[in-house]
Design a protein around this motif. Structure first.
Motif, PDB file in Angstrom:
ATOM      1  N   MET A   1      16.629  11.582  44.053  1.00 26.61           N
ATOM      2  CA  MET A   1      17.780  11.126  43.280  1.00 26.61           C
ATOM      3  C   MET A   1      17.763  11.815  41.916  1.00 26.61           C
ATOM      4  O   MET A   1      16.707  12.211  41.427  1.00 26.61           O
ATOM      5  CB  MET A   1      17.768   9.603  43.110  1.00 26.61           C
ATOM      6  N   PRO A   2      18.932  11.984  41.282  1.00 25.01           N
ATOM      7  CA  PRO A   2      18.967  12.674  39.992  1.00 25.01           C
ATOM      8  C   PRO A   2      18.294  11.857  38.892  1.00 25.01           C
ATOM      9  O   PRO A   2      18.109  10.640  39.007  1.00 25.01           O
ATOM     10  CB  PRO A   2      20.465  12.841  39.728  1.00 25.01           C
TER      11      PRO A   2
ATOM     12  N   ASP B   1      22.833  14.609  34.284  1.00 22.60           N
ATOM     13  CA  ASP B   1      21.669  14.375  35.142  1.00 22.60           C
ATOM     14  C   ASP B   1      21.036  15.710  35.520  1.00 22.60           C
ATOM     15  O   ASP B   1      21.700  16.754  35.522  1.00 22.60           O
ATOM     16  CB  ASP B   1      22.063  13.633  36.421  1.00 22.60           C
ATOM     17  N   VAL B   2      19.743  15.652  35.845  1.00 25.60           N
ATOM     18  CA  VAL B   2      19.014  16.829  36.306  1.00 25.60           C
ATOM     19  C   VAL B   2      18.215  16.447  37.548  1.00 25.60           C
ATOM     20  O   VAL B   2      18.130  15.275  37.912  1.00 25.60           O
ATOM     21  CB  VAL B   2      18.064  17.364  35.213  1.00 25.60           C
TER      22      VAL B   2
END
Length: 377
Positions: free
Chosen positions: A1-2, A47-48
């Motif tokens: 998940m981000p 987000d990353v």
């Protein structure tokens, strides 16, 4: 998940320290940003990827903007190997901006050592403020050693101040990097009892990974067509939002992932000698001239620790080296000195004396601004 990416102003180094500590422990990824500096054209994502703990944003001194994505594993691997190379963890004086990898390196190593850095107030670096921070640095039984990281111009300012010099001589190691360290400056520091360790690295390598020309830990080096490549556990994940640049810069060779530095170098029994940027070689009178090597020899002259060499178009020769300095320098003297070492084509065509050499917040020369100064003449 981000993983959420949190932007944080770098004007409060201890706030950045707390944000980085949380990121290394699995919290939101951190993007420290310089306040009052124009943002990159493309906004940072919200987000990353989960592996990314830290993003280092830089416009660079010569190139285009980039956001380097680093994992906790890379940052901590680099810190552990550096501590081993230096003789163990310690307490740090932070004298570099915390939106640059060198300043973030100090924070990472402090977190890994369980120490809190003593901070030189951000802004214009002063030797007296450094001496005050050194006096306030506390170390403990788990990390009794004392370290700091400086760029050459900061080291020169410290050495001009007797109190700051005495404080610096009490450190177990003084890392000096960001650009080549002039030989006379290093000799001056050694004569004052300062243990200087020259460093080489980049945001893409979690900071310095070569000390005094020697790769540390499991770092490996290789030359391909004169370009220095680096491999090791400290390599970045790549560049946010730029898959093409990532693929061109991080390459597979013999089953290993390598970082293409863009620097020309030589390897002598494993010892790295960086000659300058591959894209900073001019053709003058039909001969290749590495401006970084010319600059290194110019900085050997008295009072020229911060001189910069750039290029200028020439109808006769194609391009020629030009010296930009804030300290008066005789053209015949510098031409003779450089010519004796590197040949006729490398001799600077002009010395431009300015009130102040343009600098980035990191302490590196602002080479784009310097080139513009020369072009405007």
């Amino acid at each position: 998940m981000p993983r959420p990416l949190v932007r944080l102003g770098a004007s409060d180094p201890l706030a950045v320290l707390r944000g980085l500590e949380a990121a290394l422990a699995g919290g939101p990824a951190l993007l420290p940003v310089a306040e009052g500096v124009p943002a990159l054209p493309t906004p940072a994502p919200a987000d990353v990827e989960q592996r990314v703990a830290l993003v280092v944003e830089t416009s660079g001194s010569t190139g285009t903007g980039k956001r380097v994505a680093l994992s906790s594993e890379a940052l901590l691997a680099g810190a552990a190997a550096a501590d081993a190379a230096l003789g163990g963890p310690g307490g740090w004086v932070l004298a570099l901006p915390t939106h640059y990898i060198a300043g973030l390196n100090v924070l990472t190593r402090s977190i890994a050592a369980g120490t809190t850095p003593s901070v030189v107030a951000p802004g214009h670096f002063e030797a007296g403020a450094f001496a005050d921070a050194a006096d306030q640095l506390a170390t403990g039984p788990a990390a009794p050693r004392r370290y700091t990281s400086l760029v050459p111009v900061q080291l020169a300012r410290v050495l001009d101040d007797p109190r700051a010099t005495a404080a610096l001589a009490g450190f177990d190691a003084v890392l000096v990097g960001g650009q080549s360290t002039p030989g006379p400056l290093r000799e001056r520091a050694v004569a004052a009892g300062v243990h200087v360790v020259t460093t080489y690295g980049a945001s893409e390598t979690s900071g310095g990974c070569v000390y005094d020309g020697q790769p540390f830990g499991t770092v490996r080096t290789e030359l391909v067509d004169g370009e220095l490549l680096l491999h090791g556990p400290m390599l970045a994940e790549g560049y946010l939002g730029d898959a093409d640049r990532t693929a061109a810069t991080f390459v597979e060779r013999d089953g290993l992932r390598w970082y293409r530095t863009g620097d020309a170098a030589t390897l002598d029994d494993g010892r790295v000698r960086v000659l300058g940027r591959l894209d900073d070689v001019i053709i003058s009178g039909g001969e290749k001239v590495p401006l970084g090597l010319v600059e290194r020899h110019v900085r050997e002259l008295p009072g020229q620790d911060a001189a910069v060499v750039t290029r200028r178009d020439s109808g006769e020769w194609g391009e020629v080296p030009v010296v930009v300095t804030a300290t008066p320098l005789d053209l015949d003297t510098v031409r003779a000195h450089v010519g004796a070492a590197l040949g006729r084509a490398a001799r600077p065509a002009e010395v431009l004396v300015v009130d102040r050499v343009p600098m980035l917040a990191s302490g590196k020369p602002d080479r784009r601004a310097i080139r513009a100064l020369v072009a405007d003449r």
